[in-house]
Scaffold this motif. Structure first.
Motif, PDB file in Angstrom:
ATOM      1  N   TYR A 103       0.856  -1.187   0.000  1.00 30.21           N
ATOM      2  CA  TYR A 103       0.000   0.000   0.000  1.00 30.21           C
ATOM      3  C   TYR A 103       0.890   1.234   0.000  1.00 30.21           C
ATOM      4  O   TYR A 103       1.933   1.254   0.660  1.00 30.21           O
ATOM      5  N   HIS A 104       0.494   2.274  -0.741  1.00 29.31           N
ATOM      6  CA  HIS A 104       1.225   3.527  -0.628  1.00 29.31           C
ATOM      7  C   HIS A 104       0.297   4.705  -0.883  1.00 29.31           C
ATOM      8  O   HIS A 104      -0.700   4.596  -1.609  1.00 29.31           O
ATOM      9  N   TYR A 105       0.625   5.805  -0.251  1.00 29.68           N
ATOM     10  CA  TYR A 105      -0.024   7.071  -0.555  1.00 29.68           C
ATOM     11  C   TYR A 105       1.055   8.137  -0.690  1.00 29.68           C
ATOM     12  O   TYR A 105       1.675   8.545   0.305  1.00 29.68           O
ATOM     13  N   LYS A 106       1.319   8.543  -1.939  1.00 32.59           N
ATOM     14  CA  LYS A 106       2.381   9.494  -2.234  1.00 32.59           C
ATOM     15  C   LYS A 106       3.656   9.056  -1.511  1.00 32.59           C
ATOM     16  O   LYS A 106       3.998   7.889  -1.494  1.00 32.59           O
ATOM     17  N   ASP A 107       4.367  10.032  -0.897  1.00 36.03           N
ATOM     18  CA  ASP A 107       5.521   9.683  -0.072  1.00 36.03           C
ATOM     19  C   ASP A 107       5.168   9.770   1.402  1.00 36.03           C
ATOM     20  O   ASP A 107       6.029   9.723   2.268  1.00 36.03           O
ATOM     21  N   VAL A 108       3.862   9.886   1.701  1.00 37.68           N
ATOM     22  CA  VAL A 108       3.401  10.051   3.086  1.00 37.68           C
ATOM     23  C   VAL A 108       3.406   8.724   3.838  1.00 37.68           C
ATOM     24  O   VAL A 108       3.842   8.645   4.992  1.00 37.68           O
ATOM     25  N   HIS A 109       2.935   7.663   3.192  1.00 38.26           N
ATOM     26  CA  HIS A 109       2.791   6.372   3.880  1.00 38.26           C
ATOM     27  C   HIS A 109       2.953   5.235   2.880  1.00 38.26           C
ATOM     28  O   HIS A 109       2.369   5.252   1.802  1.00 38.26           O
ATOM     29  N   ALA A 110       3.756   4.255   3.268  1.00 40.09           N
ATOM     30  CA  ALA A 110       3.910   3.032   2.478  1.00 40.09           C
ATOM     31  C   ALA A 110       4.064   1.864   3.436  1.00 40.09           C
ATOM     32  O   ALA A 110       4.697   1.988   4.483  1.00 40.09           O
ATOM     33  N   CYS A 111       3.456   0.716   3.097  1.00 34.03           N
ATOM     34  CA  CYS A 111       3.607  -0.452   3.953  1.00 34.03           C
ATOM     35  C   CYS A 111       3.452  -1.734   3.143  1.00 34.03           C
ATOM     36  O   CYS A 111       2.827  -1.752   2.078  1.00 34.03           O
ATOM     37  N   LYS A 112       4.060  -2.790   3.670  1.00 36.33           N
ATOM     38  CA  LYS A 112       3.944  -4.127   3.103  1.00 36.33           C
ATOM     39  C   LYS A 112       3.171  -4.985   4.107  1.00 36.33           C
ATOM     40  O   LYS A 112       3.539  -5.052   5.280  1.00 36.33           O
ATOM     41  N   ILE A 113       2.130  -5.650   3.646  1.00 34.77           N
ATOM     42  CA  ILE A 113       1.228  -6.383   4.528  1.00 34.77           C
ATOM     43  C   ILE A 113       1.091  -7.832   4.062  1.00 34.77           C
ATOM     44  O   ILE A 113       0.991  -8.102   2.859  1.00 34.77           O
ATOM     45  N   LYS A 114       1.076  -8.753   5.021  1.00 31.61           N
ATOM     46  CA  LYS A 114       0.875 -10.170   4.732  1.00 31.61           C
ATOM     47  C   LYS A 114      -0.443 -10.630   5.341  1.00 31.61           C
ATOM     48  O   LYS A 114      -0.759 -10.301   6.483  1.00 31.61           O
ATOM     49  N   ILE A 115      -1.207 -11.395   4.571  1.00 30.46           N
ATOM     50  CA  ILE A 115      -2.481 -11.933   5.069  1.00 30.46           C
ATOM     51  C   ILE A 115      -2.187 -13.226   5.814  1.00 30.46           C
ATOM     52  O   ILE A 115      -1.776 -14.223   5.210  1.00 30.46           O
ATOM     53  N   THR A 116      -2.365 -13.237   7.121  1.00 29.37           N
ATOM     54  CA  THR A 116      -1.976 -14.381   7.948  1.00 29.37           C
ATOM     55  C   THR A 116      -3.149 -15.240   8.412  1.00 29.37           C
ATOM     56  O   THR A 116      -2.941 -16.356   8.906  1.00 29.37           O
ATOM     57  N   GLU A 117      -4.381 -14.758   8.242  1.00 24.62           N
ATOM     58  CA  GLU A 117      -5.540 -15.564   8.664  1.00 24.62           C
ATOM     59  C   GLU A 117      -6.760 -15.160   7.840  1.00 24.62           C
ATOM     60  O   GLU A 117      -7.043 -13.970   7.670  1.00 24.62           O
ATOM     61  N   LEU A 118      -7.462 -16.164   7.332  1.00 28.51           N
ATOM     62  CA  LEU A 118      -8.704 -15.950   6.579  1.00 28.51           C
ATOM     63  C   LEU A 118      -9.698 -17.025   6.989  1.00 28.51           C
ATOM     64  O   LEU A 118      -9.541 -18.190   6.630  1.00 28.51           O
ATOM     65  N   ILE A 119     -10.705 -16.639   7.746  1.00 26.01           N
ATOM     66  CA  ILE A 119     -11.768 -17.569   8.132  1.00 26.01           C
ATOM     67  C   ILE A 119     -13.065 -17.024   7.543  1.00 26.01           C
ATOM     68  O   ILE A 119     -13.596 -16.015   8.036  1.00 26.01           O
ATOM     69  N   PRO A 120     -13.558 -17.631   6.468  1.00 27.52           N
ATOM     70  CA  PRO A 120     -14.723 -17.091   5.765  1.00 27.52           C
ATOM     71  C   PRO A 120     -15.885 -16.762   6.695  1.00 27.52           C
ATOM     72  O   PRO A 120     -16.305 -17.585   7.504  1.00 27.52           O
ATOM     73  N   GLY A 121     -16.367 -15.529   6.578  1.00 27.22           N
ATOM     74  CA  GLY A 121     -17.503 -15.082   7.360  1.00 27.22           C
ATOM     75  C   GLY A 121     -17.189 -14.787   8.812  1.00 27.22           C
ATOM     76  O   GLY A 121     -18.092 -14.403   9.566  1.00 27.22           O
ATOM     77  N   LYS A 122     -15.913 -14.922   9.216  1.00 24.89           N
ATOM     78  CA  LYS A 122     -15.594 -14.747  10.639  1.00 24.89           C
ATOM     79  C   LYS A 122     -14.405 -13.832  10.933  1.00 24.89           C
ATOM     80  O   LYS A 122     -14.475 -13.006  11.840  1.00 24.89           O
ATOM     81  N   LYS A 123     -13.323 -13.995  10.175  1.00 25.26           N
ATOM     82  CA  LYS A 123     -12.116 -13.274  10.590  1.00 25.26           C
ATOM     83  C   LYS A 123     -11.118 -13.099   9.449  1.00 25.26           C
ATOM     84  O   LYS A 123     -10.952 -13.989   8.613  1.00 25.26           O
ATOM     85  N   VAL A 124     -10.452 -11.934   9.469  1.00 28.50           N
ATOM     86  CA  VAL A 124      -9.335 -11.642   8.574  1.00 28.50           C
ATOM     87  C   VAL A 124      -8.232 -11.024   9.424  1.00 28.50           C
ATOM     88  O   VAL A 124      -8.501 -10.150  10.249  1.00 28.50           O
ATOM     89  N   VAL A 125      -6.996 -11.489   9.234  1.00 30.34           N
ATOM     90  CA  VAL A 125      -5.868 -10.919   9.977  1.00 30.34           C
ATOM     91  C   VAL A 125      -4.738 -10.595   9.012  1.00 30.34           C
ATOM     92  O   VAL A 125      -4.364 -11.429   8.186  1.00 30.34           O
ATOM     93  N   TRP A 126      -4.211  -9.388   9.134  1.00 28.18           N
ATOM     94  CA  TRP A 126      -3.036  -8.956   8.384  1.00 28.18           C
ATOM     95  C   TRP A 126      -1.881  -8.746   9.358  1.00 28.18           C
ATOM     96  O   TRP A 126      -2.101  -8.391  10.518  1.00 28.18           O
TER      97      TRP A 126
END
Length: 311
Positions: free
Chosen positions: A47-70
């Motif tokens: 993700y990035h927004y100009k030179d203000v903010h940039a990050c690298k994110i990994k999706i570590t949990e996906l439980i359909p209809g219940k939970k998402v973790v980055w």
């Protein structure tokens, strides 16, 4: 103000599975400036927004209809002093039924009121979750930051918090922590062959062990040449090289590095050693900024791994 992890909650009429699908459509509610898959377990996206903010994110949990973790693997803000903020945080989306409605609870584990970025991030997440994501779930259309455009919401935050006035004027900065001692880190950094090699066929000639020592750096089959002089070497605390000559032959102004300073600050922090790198003078307005900032990030990430694995 509480120091607990930041959290915000919304209630919607849609089913949990619909909420889950909307959360994973990150370009639909956060930003269109995202590269990579956002709906696959163990996938990583940027993700990035100009030179203000940039990050690298990994999706570590996906439980359909219940939970998402980055998990935030890397992060950079240009308006705070500590680049380690956000790094290592878990961003959690908990989804559950509440009567006839569905509750989405958003939590960033590690984002607390003690963080320098907290007030800005509080406003940003509240807007994106309570407004944009809520609209995406309820109407099918969110209000993400448009691709390669300013984005009204982001610009409102920049104006509100005067982020343009808080941008780092000195140059590109990168921070890390290691369990190695300050003595070990100082010794490793002083020998530039320990960390400024291994990516682009680098050639380093000269010395960097005592004040006024000089060395030359070449990389990329002559694309980059620079000459550095050691002007500060405070044992176990600070190292500074002055770039006395440079030729980056892909630039309109090949000597952009000349007169800049390459600095490392070393300090004990909560039982670990904090290392802060700054290339003073390498600022967003100069032509080589993006390319050089990317290269520095690669070298410094490799250095971080080397320190982590060192015995």
């Amino acid at each position: 103000m509480s120091s607990k992890n930041f959290t915000t909650t919304i209630l919607v009429d849609q089913a949990p599975q619909d909420v889950f699908k909307a959360v994973n459509n990150v370009r639909g509610w956060w930003s269109e400036n995202i590269d990579g898959d956002t709906d696959k377990l163990n996938a990583m996206f940027l993700y990035h927004y100009k030179d203000v903010h940039a990050c690298k994110i990994k999706i570590t949990e996906l439980i359909p209809g219940k939970k998402v973790v980055w998990q935030v693997l890397e992060n950079h803000f240009n308006f705070i002093n500590d680049d380690t903020e956000w790094k290592g945080d878990d961003i959690v989306f908990d989804i559950s039924k509440k009567g006839k409605q569905t509750q989405l609870q958003f939590t960033q584990m590690g984002l607390t009121s003690a963080d320098e970025c907290y007030n800005v991030c509080y406003d940003a997440w509240t807007g994106f979750i309570a407004n944009s994501l809520d609209k995406l779930i309820s109407t099918g259309k969110g209000e993400p930051t448009p691709k390669d455009k300013d984005g009204a919401f982001n610009e409102e935050l920049i104006e509100k918090w005067k982020l343009n006035d808080r941008k780092k004027a000195n140059g590109f900065t990168f921070s890390m922590q290691t369990s190695q001692s300050v003595e070990k880190v100082f010794k490793t950094l002083l020998d530039v062959r320990n960390w400024w090699t291994g990516l682009y066929g680098e050639q380093i000639k000269g010395d960097s062990s005592k004040l006024n020592d000089e060395f030359t750096f070449k990389a990329g089959n002559g694309v980059h040449y620079s000459k550095q002089k050691l002007i500060e070497a405070e044992p176990n605390k600070r190292i500074v090289w002055l770039v006395t000559d440079s030729n980056l032959n892909f630039l309109n102004k090949p000597d952009e590095w000349t007169g800049t300073k390459i600095c490392f600050d070393i300090a004990n922090q909560s039982g670990k050693t904090k290392v802060t790198f700054t290339h003073e003078g390498l600022v967003p307005k100069i032509e080589c900024y993006n390319g050089c900032a990317g290269a520095w990030t690669q070298y410094l990430e490799n250095l971080e791994k080397r320190l982590t694995n060192a015995k």
